[in-house]
Scaffold this active site. Sequence first.
Site, PDB file in Angstrom:
ATOM      1  N   GLU A   1       5.865  -7.663  -0.981  1.00 21.90           N
ATOM      2  CA  GLU A   1       5.436  -8.579   0.085  1.00 21.90           C
ATOM      3  C   GLU A   1       5.151  -9.970  -0.459  1.00 21.90           C
ATOM      4  O   GLU A   1       5.364 -10.971   0.217  1.00 21.90           O
ATOM      5  CB  GLU A   1       4.236  -8.027   0.869  1.00 21.90           C
TER       6      GLU A   1
ATOM      7  N   CYS B   1      -2.184  -8.759  -2.631  1.00 26.06           N
ATOM      8  CA  CYS B   1      -1.289  -9.206  -1.556  1.00 26.06           C
ATOM      9  C   CYS B   1      -2.079  -9.613  -0.319  1.00 26.06           C
ATOM     10  O   CYS B   1      -1.706 -10.558   0.378  1.00 26.06           O
ATOM     11  CB  CYS B   1      -0.271  -8.117  -1.231  1.00 26.06           C
TER      12      CYS B   1
HETATM   13  N1  THU Z   1       3.585  -2.517  -4.780  1.00 24.63           N
HETATM   14  C1  THU Z   1       4.013  -3.406  -3.850  1.00 24.63           C
HETATM   15  O1  THU Z   1       5.144  -3.908  -3.934  1.00 24.63           O
HETATM   16  N2  THU Z   1       3.185  -3.734  -2.834  1.00 24.63           N
HETATM   17  C2  THU Z   1       1.917  -3.235  -2.676  1.00 24.63           C
HETATM   18  O2  THU Z   1       1.180  -3.682  -1.796  1.00 24.63           O
HETATM   19  C3  THU Z   1       1.457  -2.153  -3.554  1.00 24.63           C
HETATM   20  C4  THU Z   1       2.283  -1.890  -4.758  1.00 24.63           C
HETATM   21  C5  THU Z   1       4.477  -2.195  -5.893  1.00 24.63           C
HETATM   22  C6  THU Z   1       4.019  -2.713  -7.223  1.00 24.63           C
HETATM   23  C7  THU Z   1       4.704  -1.770  -8.178  1.00 24.63           C
HETATM   24  O3  THU Z   1       6.011  -2.240  -8.427  1.00 24.63           O
HETATM   25  C8  THU Z   1       4.795  -0.468  -7.404  1.00 24.63           C
HETATM   26  O4  THU Z   1       4.599  -0.805  -6.035  1.00 24.63           O
HETATM   27  C9  THU Z   1       3.765   0.579  -7.810  1.00 24.63           C
HETATM   28  O5  THU Z   1       2.484   0.061  -7.800  1.00 24.63           O
END
Ligand code: THU
Length: 154
Positions: free
Chosen positions: A69, A109
Amino acid sequence: MRNSLNQSQYSQLNLLDQALVDKAVAMTDTAYAPYSGFLVGAAVQLNNGVVLGGCNQENASYPLCMCGERVALYNAAANYPHQSVVSLAIVARNPRKKLTQPVSPCGACRQVIAEYESRYGSDIRIILKGETDDVIIFDTIKELLPYGFDSTFL
Ligand code: THU
């Protein structure tokens, strides 16, 4: 149709929101997540109608991993700095374990989404989805990040 918990179904969303979720789902295909295997896709709808995507980008130096995001939001801010973000769809796919509930954005985020609400002076709708038809919609990040830190403290 939404109940008091903001829960809905993909099929109940209007066509614009469905298209935004579809874009986010498509973005999971290009997620770079060789370490976690957790695939996150996101899509932003801008004030001018443009839709932009993002997906998580991992790194062998784990702390450098970037959430999907945030990639989408930074993509939008870099390419359309004068267009406010109207809606943000965040979806995830976990090949090891089916996600039976909508994914929840991490705290970092939430802080970044709050920054863009402040920057543009308008709320950002947030649509969350996992691997079922269930979706959760928030009308503003303030529902997910109450009493947040912002520039008014500086
Ligand atoms: N991740 C996201 O892309 N967005 C989130 O809000 C939570 C976690 C990703 C980061 C990492 O690449 C993977 O998910 C595991 O944490």
